[in-house]
Design an enzyme around this catalytic site. Structure first.
Site, PDB file in Angstrom:
ATOM      1  N   SER A  30       0.707  -1.099  -0.073  1.00 50.44           N
ATOM      2  CA  SER A  30      -0.025   0.034  -0.354  1.00 50.44           C
ATOM      3  C   SER A  30       0.709   1.120  -0.026  1.00 50.44           C
ATOM      4  O   SER A  30       0.054   2.260  -0.021  1.00 50.44           O
ATOM      5  CB  SER A  30      -1.186   0.479   0.961  1.00 50.44           C
ATOM      6  OG  SER A  30      -0.729  -1.346   2.679  1.00 50.44           O
ATOM      7  N   HIS A  62      -2.397  -3.615  -5.729  1.00 48.68           N
ATOM      8  CA  HIS A  62      -3.578  -3.163  -3.869  1.00 48.68           C
ATOM      9  C   HIS A  62      -4.914  -3.049  -4.445  1.00 48.68           C
ATOM     10  O   HIS A  62      -5.392  -2.504  -4.954  1.00 48.68           O
ATOM     11  CB  HIS A  62      -3.207  -1.946  -4.702  1.00 48.68           C
ATOM     12  CG  HIS A  62      -3.082  -0.850  -3.064  1.00 48.68           C
ATOM     13  ND1 HIS A  62      -4.175   0.337  -2.701  1.00 48.68           N
ATOM     14  CD2 HIS A  62      -3.273  -1.785  -1.741  1.00 48.68           C
ATOM     15  CE1 HIS A  62      -4.022   0.606  -1.388  1.00 48.68           C
ATOM     16  NE2 HIS A  62      -3.601  -0.647  -0.822  1.00 48.68           N
ATOM     17  N   GLU A 122      -6.187  -1.339  -7.712  1.00 46.58           N
ATOM     18  CA  GLU A 122      -5.751  -0.320  -7.368  1.00 46.58           C
ATOM     19  C   GLU A 122      -4.613  -0.367  -8.762  1.00 46.58           C
ATOM     20  O   GLU A 122      -3.363  -1.073  -8.244  1.00 46.58           O
ATOM     21  CB  GLU A 122      -4.726   0.456  -6.508  1.00 46.58           C
ATOM     22  CG  GLU A 122      -5.603   2.184  -6.057  1.00 46.58           C
ATOM     23  CD  GLU A 122      -4.627   2.675  -5.643  1.00 46.58           C
ATOM     24  OE1 GLU A 122      -4.540   4.029  -5.950  1.00 46.58           O
ATOM     25  OE2 GLU A 122      -4.350   2.479  -5.027  1.00 46.58           O
ATOM     26  N   ASN A 169      -5.283   6.508  -0.843  1.00 45.78           N
ATOM     27  CA  ASN A 169      -4.808   6.827  -0.513  1.00 45.78           C
ATOM     28  C   ASN A 169      -3.752   8.495  -0.462  1.00 45.78           C
ATOM     29  O   ASN A 169      -3.783   8.935   1.297  1.00 45.78           O
ATOM     30  CB  ASN A 169      -3.559   5.905   0.498  1.00 45.78           C
ATOM     31  CG  ASN A 169      -4.097   4.885   0.966  1.00 45.78           C
ATOM     32  OD1 ASN A 169      -5.100   4.661   0.945  1.00 45.78           O
ATOM     33  ND2 ASN A 169      -3.190   3.637   0.982  1.00 45.78           N
TER      34      ASN A 169
END
Ligand SMILES: NC(=O)c1ccc[n+]([C@@H]2O[C@H](COP(=O)([O-])OP(=O)(O)OC[C@H]3O[C@@H](n4cnc5c(N)ncnc54)[C@H](O)[C@@H]3O)[C@@H](O)[C@H]2O)c1
Length: 283
Positions: free
Chosen positions: A120, A141, A153, A191
């Site tokens: 991540s 991800h 992702e 994120n």
């Protein structure tokens, strides 16, 4: 179960059977390919199997448990995954551990096999640098809990070939996920946008605002389905702090400065829902 198609792989090896690895193994097995799950010890594999049994039973019914489990092989030997056309790594978020796994995968798997990391926050370029095939390495991800969360992702490192990205994208869709492609910079897409918001909400609390009001503000004023502080508690305050620190270090940009309140909360053991206290009390 769906027919095997060219958009799939016959065999996929998952390395690291924790929360994420077990979830990834489950969604792939549900779609049809054979799955080999590798972890260090039998007890880790037993825990993964238990997680899969529980999740499949709950989501698809008890009668689906055996058919899905029968396509998964659990092993402590990485060599057992050598016939796979795709490897997905989900070991702890430490570069040295990931690179060690990628070195082994590069050695054992056919030179045409693709290698993906569920990292991540770490650089795909750096992970892939220990292999002889950086063009065949990407990020894949997944989000937690993997069987429930739609998004994957696909992260394109500076050495990842577009052809590799396309194949992984097709495979992601084949196993029922929605795909976005992100460039290999800290935080990728989700994120990068989300974590600064949660960090900023922590600053609002530090300045004396009430958590409930902040959450209601974002839900009612910006149509968020969950307030940022409830979400921070669910993610884990330690995980949030680690991620904002990796954005801060990765970009060397003060706009990602971690909120000092997050540091204090971590020091005090107020890690959110998992410890019973974060921005809210769960006792
Ligand atoms: N937890 C999340 O919400 C989440 C979400 C997205 C991505 N990720 C990423 O997924 C990865 C795994 O996270 P997790 O939460 O599943 O961690 P976890 O600690 O639950 O699982 C990690 C597993 O890897 C195993 N392992 C350690 N070293 C190994 C080795 N050398 N070979 C084989 N197995 C090994 C451990 O025994 C453990 O079972 C991390 O990179 C993390 O950043 C986590």
């Amino acid at each position: 179960m769906p027919q095997q198609s060219s958009k799939s792989f016959e065999e996929v090896v998952i390395v690291g059977a924790g929360l994420m690895g077990a979830g990834i193994a489950q969604v792939i097995a549900q779609a049809g390919p054979k799955v080999i799950v590798v972890d260090r010890a039998e007890e880790d594999l037993a825990r993964a199997k238990k997680q899969i049994v529980k999740s499949v039973g709950r989501l698809h019914g008890e009668d689906q448990v055996d058919p899905i489990l029968s396509t998964i092989r659990f092993t402590t030997r990485m060599e057992d995954g050598k016939t796979a056309q795709l490897a997905i790594e989900a070991v702890p978020e430490k570069m040295a551990i990931k690179q060690d796994v990628f070195r082994q995968l590069d050695r054992f798997l056919d030179k045409e096999a693709l290698l993906a990391s569920n990292t991540s926050s770490l650089s795909i370029a750096e992970i892939s640098s220990v292999t002889s095939r950086p063009e065949k390495v990407v990020g894949m991800h997944f989000f937690s809990p993997v069987p429930m969360m739609k998004l994957v992702e696909v992260v394109q490192g500076i050495n990842s070939a577009t052809e590799t990205v396309e194949k992984i994208k097709e495979f992601g869709e084949y196993i029922g996920k929605e795909i976005i492609v992100a460039k290999d910079f800290p935080g990728f897409t989700v994120n990068r946008a989300l974590v600064p918001l949660l960090n900023e909400a922590a600053f609002l609390v530090m300045e004396g605002n009430d958590p409930e009001s902040i959450d209601r503000g974002l839900m009612l004023g910006a149509n968020h389905p969950i307030g940022p502080l409830r979400l921070a508690d669910a993610l884990g305050i330690d995980v949030l702090l680690f991620t904002i620190e990796s954005l801060y270090d990765g970009f060397n940009d003060s706009k990602y400065r971690p909120c000092p309140l997050l540091k204090r909360m971590v020091e005090a053991g107020h890690l959110g829902k998992k410890t019973g206290k974060g921005f809210y009390d769960y006792a």
